[in-house]
Design a protein around this motif. Sequence first.
Motif, PDB file in Angstrom:
ATOM      1  N   TYR A 101       0.828  -1.210   0.000  1.00 36.23           N
ATOM      2  CA  TYR A 101       0.000   0.000   0.000  1.00 36.23           C
ATOM      3  C   TYR A 101       0.862   1.259   0.000  1.00 36.23           C
ATOM      4  CZ  TYR A 101      -4.630   1.969   0.291  1.00 36.23           C
ATOM      5  OH  TYR A 101      -5.818   2.609  -0.025  1.00 36.23           O
ATOM      6  N   TRP A 106      -2.576   6.194   2.022  1.00 33.44           N
ATOM      7  CA  TRP A 106      -3.107   5.924   3.364  1.00 33.44           C
ATOM      8  C   TRP A 106      -3.429   7.230   4.099  1.00 33.44           C
ATOM      9  CZ3 TRP A 106      -4.363   1.974   6.801  1.00 33.44           C
ATOM     10  CH2 TRP A 106      -4.471   2.353   8.141  1.00 33.44           C
ATOM     11  N   ASN A 150      -7.469  -5.724   0.676  1.00 35.85           N
ATOM     12  CA  ASN A 150      -6.938  -4.828  -0.354  1.00 35.85           C
ATOM     13  C   ASN A 150      -7.580  -3.436  -0.297  1.00 35.85           C
ATOM     14  OD1 ASN A 150      -5.225  -6.902  -1.577  1.00 35.85           O
ATOM     15  ND2 ASN A 150      -7.161  -7.809  -2.251  1.00 35.85           N
TER      16      ASN A 150
END
Length: 247
Positions: A101, A106, A150
């Motif tokens: 990621y 994020w 995911n």
Amino acid sequence: MSKKPGFSERVAVVTGGAQGIGLAVVRALLARGAQVSVWDVNPDAARAALDGETVQVVGCDVSDWDSVQAATRATEQEFGRIDILVNSAGIAGPNATVEAYDNDAWHQIVQINLTGTYFTNKSVIAGMKERDYGRIVNIASIAGKEGNPNACAYSASKAGVIGFTKSLGKELAGSDIAVNCVTPAAARTPLFDQMSQEHIDYMLSKIPRNRFLEVDEAAAMIVWLASSENSFSTGAVFDLSGGRATY
């Protein structure tokens, strides 16, 4: 547009009202007589989507406290108060494993989805307390309860929205201010443009009704939660999962 009774003396703010569930909520509130202020990071898109409707449109980045405060002032100057907040602004972000990621993605998702909820809720509390009336509805997600693989940032941010809503609901429970959230399953909105087809197919496979949520179905529940009829429930989570939710 013919008016349905229920909101004729209420002022509602809807964040992320240019599309998707937010836009459906705006239209439902207008149909019931509310005065509506739409806060959206893309005000031109909001104006285009609501062409012909009498609404206030305010450019607002919910992830920025100064922007939220400015939007609050603009709405209060226009209407004198804010009775209702429906916080629908949010993003999905990319689909990837935690290991792969993107860290910047994020931070962006958490800042918009979770910190944006904190900022918008915080901005309207004082006025609601002063008038001893308010209805806040935060849009979380079934991903916040169950965690979608995911989609770690989205799932975590929406879990945070649930916890935040419960906390604020308890803080304000002594007044006529209700703070609740909804946890929709996937609806076919522009958020899908941020997702892989594999992830979209995964979400559909988890819904026992075997179809996606319609935005008008979501708006119907949200508008009730935003009404004076919802005089008892607060700090609660209302599912719109098509049978997916297990708790």
